[in-house]
Design an enzyme around this catalytic site. Structure first.
Site, PDB file in Angstrom:
ATOM      1  CB  CYS A  79      -0.966  -0.071   1.169  1.00  0.00           C
ATOM      2  SG  CYS A  79      -2.442   0.901   0.865  1.00  0.00           S
ATOM      3  CG  HIS A 169      -3.093  -2.824   4.287  1.00  0.00           C
ATOM      4  ND1 HIS A 169      -2.078  -2.219   4.990  1.00  0.00           N
ATOM      5  CD2 HIS A 169      -3.762  -1.833   3.671  1.00  0.00           C
ATOM      6  CE1 HIS A 169      -2.136  -0.909   4.816  1.00  0.00           C
ATOM      7  NE2 HIS A 169      -3.149  -0.644   4.017  1.00  0.00           N
ATOM      8  CD  GLU A 171      -0.071  -5.056   6.269  1.00  0.00           C
ATOM      9  OE1 GLU A 171      -0.041  -5.630   5.163  1.00  0.00           O
ATOM     10  OE2 GLU A 171      -0.329  -3.847   6.384  1.00  0.00           O
TER      11      GLU A 171
HETATM   12  N1  GLN Z   1      -3.694   6.434   0.908  1.00  0.00           N
HETATM   13  C1  GLN Z   1      -2.414   6.154   1.480  1.00  0.00           C
HETATM   14  C2  GLN Z   1      -1.319   6.952   0.801  1.00  0.00           C
HETATM   15  O1  GLN Z   1      -1.541   7.612  -0.146  1.00  0.00           O
HETATM   16  C3  GLN Z   1      -2.079   4.676   1.399  1.00  0.00           C
HETATM   17  C4  GLN Z   1      -3.078   3.926   2.213  1.00  0.00           C
HETATM   18  C5  GLN Z   1      -2.546   2.723   2.908  1.00  0.00           C
HETATM   19  O2  GLN Z   1      -1.342   2.478   3.040  1.00  0.00           O
HETATM   20  N2  GLN Z   1      -3.483   1.978   3.444  1.00  0.00           N
HETATM   21  O3  GLN Z   1      -0.215   6.902   1.252  1.00  0.00           O
END
Ligand code: GLN
Length: 187
Positions: A79, A169, A171
């Site tokens: 992410c 995610h 995890e």
């Molecule tokens: N929206 C977050 C970003 O731009 C990422 C979201 C996440 O890691 N769950 O960094």
């Protein structure tokens, strides 16, 4: 025993540490440059990429991590971690700029900010749960990049040689198969 660092500035750090330990790895919290010594791999967790970037600058970790990526240390970005790895970001300046992908942030609209799906990933396994939280996606990937999974036509998991990145995610579920793939086939 494999020594895997987890960037521990902000985000889903503890979950990655627990999963890595459950897979028999030694998990090392990375908060300063000398924590990067003698790692076999590094996990960049999800969180908020702009916050993590500010902290990377404050603790002078951006260049050392970029250098390790260039020296081919295996890294897994989930992410916000994928956002940190990407060579190019839509509408933002890149951060580590090491993985040959173009990534768009917050791709999934407000009303469905968070959701869970099951992904079939031929190289890894079937019905793997994936939790998306204000998730990015990979808009395009360079020639040397293996696209491992898509959701709704969008690339959500890809591997650029020693760099693995996903939109979601892994995890945050009890399923360890993606992390296991990283640890056993890339590290
Ligand atoms: N929206 C977050 C970003 O731009 C990422 C979201 C996440 O890691 N769950 O960094």
């Amino acid at each position: 025993m494999k020594r895997i660092g987890v960037l521990a500035l902000q985000g889903a750090v503890r979950e990655h540490v627990q999963k890595l330990e459950s897979l028999g790895c030694e998990a090392v919290l990375v908060k300063q440059e000398n924590d990067l010594e003698q790692l076999d791999g590094l996990v960049l967790p999800g969180g908020e990429s702009t916050t993590i970037r500010k902290l990377l600058d404050r603790y002078e970790l951006l260049e050392p991590i970029r250098t390790l990526a260039q020296q081919r240390l295996p890294m897994f970005g989930t992410c916000a971690g994928l956002i940190l790895l990407a060579k190019e970001l839509v509408n933002y300046m890149p951060h580590l700029a090491v993985m040959d992908v173009v990534v768009a942030r917050n791709s999934y609209g407000r009303q469905i900010d968070s959701f869970e799906v099951k992904l079939d990933i031929p190289q890894i396994g079937e019905a793997i749960p994936a939790v998306f939280i204000r998730a990015p996606h990979i808009v395009s990937a360079g020639e040397g990049v293996d696209v491992l999974a898509r959701h709704d036509g969008r690339i959500v998991l890809a591997k650029d040689n020693h760099l693995l990145g996903c939109s979601f995610h892994p995890e945050l579920t009890s399923d360890t198969r993606i992390l296991e793939y990283f640890v056993s086939s890339m590290v």
